[in-house]
Scaffold this motif. Structure first.
Motif, short mmCIF file in Angstrom:
data_model
loop_
_atom_site.label_atom_id
_atom_site.label_comp_id
_atom_site.label_asym_id
_atom_site.label_seq_id
_atom_site.Cartn_x
_atom_site.Cartn_y
_atom_site.Cartn_z
N GLU A 10 0.59 -0.84 -0.10
CA GLU A 10 0.53 -0.33 0.15
C GLU A 10 0.95 1.52 0.19
O GLU A 10 0.25 2.20 -0.52
N ILE A 11 1.98 1.06 0.50
CA ILE A 11 2.61 2.51 0.94
C ILE A 11 3.41 2.55 -0.65
O ILE A 11 4.59 3.29 -0.44
N GLY A 12 4.10 1.75 -1.63
CA GLY A 12 4.60 1.14 -2.79
C GLY A 12 6.06 0.54 -2.57
O GLY A 12 6.98 1.15 -3.34
N TYR A 13 6.27 0.16 -1.73
CA TYR A 13 6.91 -0.24 -1.08
C TYR A 13 7.75 -1.96 -1.90
O TYR A 13 8.08 -2.97 -1.14
N HIS A 14 5.83 -2.19 -2.53
CA HIS A 14 5.68 -3.65 -3.35
C HIS A 14 6.99 -4.35 -4.04
O HIS A 14 7.21 -5.17 -3.49
N GLN A 15 7.92 -3.50 -4.45
CA GLN A 15 8.90 -4.28 -5.23
C GLN A 15 10.43 -4.46 -4.37
O GLN A 15 10.22 -5.61 -5.09
N PRO A 16 10.58 -3.88 -3.76
CA PRO A 16 11.99 -4.57 -2.88
C PRO A 16 10.64 -5.58 -1.84
O PRO A 16 11.79 -6.81 -1.93
N PHE A 17 9.94 -5.78 -1.79
CA PHE A 17 9.17 -7.08 -0.93
C PHE A 17 8.90 -8.30 -1.28
O PHE A 17 9.60 -9.09 -1.95
N TRP A 18 8.55 -8.01 -2.12
CA TRP A 18 7.91 -9.09 -3.07
C TRP A 18 8.68 -9.73 -4.10
O TRP A 18 8.95 -10.69 -3.85
N SER A 19 10.13 -9.16 -4.57
CA SER A 19 11.28 -9.77 -4.54
C SER A 19 12.16 -10.29 -4.34
O SER A 19 12.87 -11.23 -4.53
N PHE A 20 11.85 -10.09 -3.28
CA PHE A 20 12.53 -10.52 -1.71
C PHE A 20 12.05 -11.98 -1.74
O PHE A 20 13.09 -12.96 -1.29
N VAL A 21 10.85 -11.76 -1.26
CA VAL A 21 10.12 -13.40 -0.86
C VAL A 21 9.73 -14.59 -1.71
O VAL A 21 9.38 -14.94 -1.10
N ILE A 22 9.22 -13.45 -2.83
CA ILE A 22 9.43 -14.54 -3.76
C ILE A 22 9.81 -15.74 -3.92
O ILE A 22 9.51 -17.11 -3.89
N VAL A 54 18.26 -20.46 0.14
CA VAL A 54 17.76 -19.50 -0.81
C VAL A 54 17.16 -17.98 -0.35
O VAL A 54 18.09 -17.20 -0.46
N GLU A 55 16.64 -17.94 1.16
CA GLU A 55 16.74 -17.11 1.53
C GLU A 55 18.04 -16.40 1.85
O GLU A 55 18.42 -14.55 1.54
N ALA A 56 19.17 -16.83 2.13
CA ALA A 56 20.33 -16.32 2.26
C ALA A 56 21.45 -15.58 1.36
O ALA A 56 21.95 -14.63 1.37
N TYR A 57 21.26 -16.46 0.82
CA TYR A 57 21.72 -16.34 -0.49
C TYR A 57 21.63 -15.96 -2.07
O TYR A 57 21.95 -15.72 -2.83
N TRP A 58 19.93 -16.06 -2.37
CA TRP A 58 19.24 -15.43 -3.16
C TRP A 58 19.06 -14.74 -3.25
O TRP A 58 19.38 -13.32 -3.63
N SER A 59 17.71 -14.37 -2.17
CA SER A 59 17.18 -12.97 -1.93
C SER A 59 17.67 -12.22 -1.48
O SER A 59 17.24 -10.83 -2.78
N SER A 60 18.51 -11.66 -0.93
CA SER A 60 19.00 -11.71 -0.29
C SER A 60 20.24 -10.58 -1.11
O SER A 60 20.75 -9.00 -1.34
N MET A 61 19.93 -11.18 -2.47
CA MET A 61 21.13 -10.34 -3.55
C MET A 61 20.05 -8.87 -4.00
O MET A 61 19.72 -9.17 -4.26
N THR A 62 21.32 -8.08 -4.04
CA THR A 62 20.85 -7.10 -4.49
C THR A 62 21.15 -6.56 -5.97
O THR A 62 20.99 -5.88 -6.85
N VAL A 63 21.78 -7.05 -6.83
CA VAL A 63 23.24 -7.77 -8.48
C VAL A 63 22.07 -7.68 -9.26
O VAL A 63 21.99 -7.42 -10.22
N VAL A 64 20.67 -8.45 -8.94
CA VAL A 64 19.81 -9.45 -9.31
C VAL A 64 18.34 -8.94 -9.41
O VAL A 64 17.82 -8.19 -8.65
N SER A 65 17.78 -8.00 -11.20
CA SER A 65 16.89 -7.75 -10.97
C SER A 65 16.31 -8.18 -10.70
O SER A 65 15.94 -9.23 -10.10
N PRO A 66 15.06 -7.27 -10.21
CA PRO A 66 13.37 -7.61 -9.97
C PRO A 66 12.37 -9.36 -10.71
O PRO A 66 12.33 -9.53 -10.48
N THR A 67 13.24 -8.82 -11.80
CA THR A 67 12.26 -9.04 -13.02
C THR A 67 13.08 -10.64 -12.51
O THR A 67 12.22 -11.79 -13.08
N THR A 68 14.40 -10.76 -12.63
CA THR A 68 14.77 -11.88 -12.86
C THR A 68 14.24 -12.93 -11.53
O THR A 68 13.88 -13.84 -11.65
N LYS A 69 14.03 -12.28 -10.11
CA LYS A 69 13.38 -12.91 -9.16
C LYS A 69 12.27 -13.14 -9.10
O LYS A 69 11.63 -14.17 -8.53
#
Length: 326
Positions: free
Chosen positions: A213-225, A285-300
């Motif tokens: 709702e506050i517009g933080y959907h991209q970092p959140f959903w790309s992290f948890v999916i 996956v959470e420790a070694y993939w989800s937390s990566m910032t060099v990977v684009s949200p689309t790829t995640k």
């Protein structure tokens, strides 16, 4: 043959086989001769097939499925090395156990995902509702964690390998603790598992709805999916195992509550062991993939969707072979 006559004819044999399984699972001398066990196990499998073919009641079919699953486990326990049994469980036995307990898995899924989605939609529509579930400082912490400007400001640099390992250990301990809590609380006549399924679903839904709702959907959903495919599935299965315990206490059927609980625990432990395996994967996956910032949200998003498809395909198709071992 009508179901009532079928049950009268074979019920003594089922009770004797269940007593044999109880003794074997407790490591005590079985009441039945060891060489008679394979024949009794094959007979149970034949009677299960007959019950399904004749359209007997779901209660009877579930009872025979449980006996067949427990019998299969005991039958192959001493015929295969430990590594072979573990591999058989991973490749098919776990999925078969989940499908055999589909009613409890469905109930747990409806409770968990239903509360998650409903609360997410409510918080998205009524933002202040998030504070009825979460304290203000925790909401603020979540906002800082998933702030889209964080990466641009350099606050979330890539972690080192040592930090990744520490986070992996933290995720393992935290998530497995939640899974055991959800399972073991089923001993409170299922009410504990019911509570934790709803509590976790409502909490995750509130966080997801607020951040979206506050517009933080991209970092959140790309992290948890990515890790969510394994983590959320594991929580649901632990809840299903807990509901199975509660059901045995509330409605033991023809068994005593103690016998019904032992039977439910033997089946539930299989779900919990598989859930722990899923949580180990989720933590990695959470420790070694989800937390990566060099990977684009689309790829995640793409990888996350493939992981959800992988999990769904495993439970739908793994262990379908007639000769697949536990």
């Amino acid at each position: 043959m009508k179901q009532a006559a079928f049950e009268r004819r074979y019920q003594p044999a089922w009770l004797a086989f269940a007593a044999q399984l109880d003794a074997l699972e407790r490591g005590k001398p079985p009441p039945m001769q060891a060489d008679a066990f394979p024949a009794a196990y094959r007979q149970i499998c034949q009677q299960l097939a007959l019950s399904e073919a004749r359209g007997y009641s779901s209660h009877l079919i579930e009872q025979l499925q449980q006996l067949a699953l427990r019998g299969h486990q005991q039958f192959y326990r001493h015929r295969s090395p430990l590594l072979g049994r573990l591999l058989g469980f991973v490749l098919g036995g776990f999925a078969r156990s989940v499908r055999a307990q589909w009613r409890y898995v469905l109930a747990a899924s409806l409770l968990f995902y239903g509360s998650l989605i409903s609360m997410g939609m409510l918080v998205h529509a009524f933002p202040e509702l998030v504070y009825s579930l979460l304290p203000a400082d925790q909401v603020a912490q979540m906002e800082r964690m998933y702030d889209p400007d964080a990466s641009r400001l350099g606050r979330f640099a890539e972690r080192g390998s040592g930090d990744d390992w520490l986070m992996f250990g933290y995720y393992v301990m935290n998530n497995i603790g939640i899974a055991f809590q959800t399972f073991a609380s089923g001993l409170l006549f299922g009410l504990g598992s019911l509570f934790f399924l709803l509590f976790n679903g409502l909490t995750i839904g509130a966080v997801a709805g607020h951040l979206t709702e506050i517009g933080y959907h991209q970092p959140f959903w790309s992290f948890v999916i990515g890790h969510g495919a394994f983590e959320l599935t594991a929580i649901t299965l632990a809840g299903a195992a807990g509901l199975r315990l509660g059901s045995a206490l509330v409605a033991p059927g023809r068994l005593t509550r103690g016998a019904a609980l032992r039977q439910a625990a033997a089946l539930g432990i299989r779900l919990v062991c598989g859930a722990i395996g899923l949580l180990l994967i989720a933590a990695f996956v959470e420790a070694y993939w989800s937390s990566m910032t060099v990977v684009s949200p689309t790829t995640k998003y793409v990888v996350g969707a493939l992981l959800w498809l992988l999990v769904a395909s495993y439970f739908a198709f793994a262990g379908r072979s007639r000769h697949a071992a536990d």
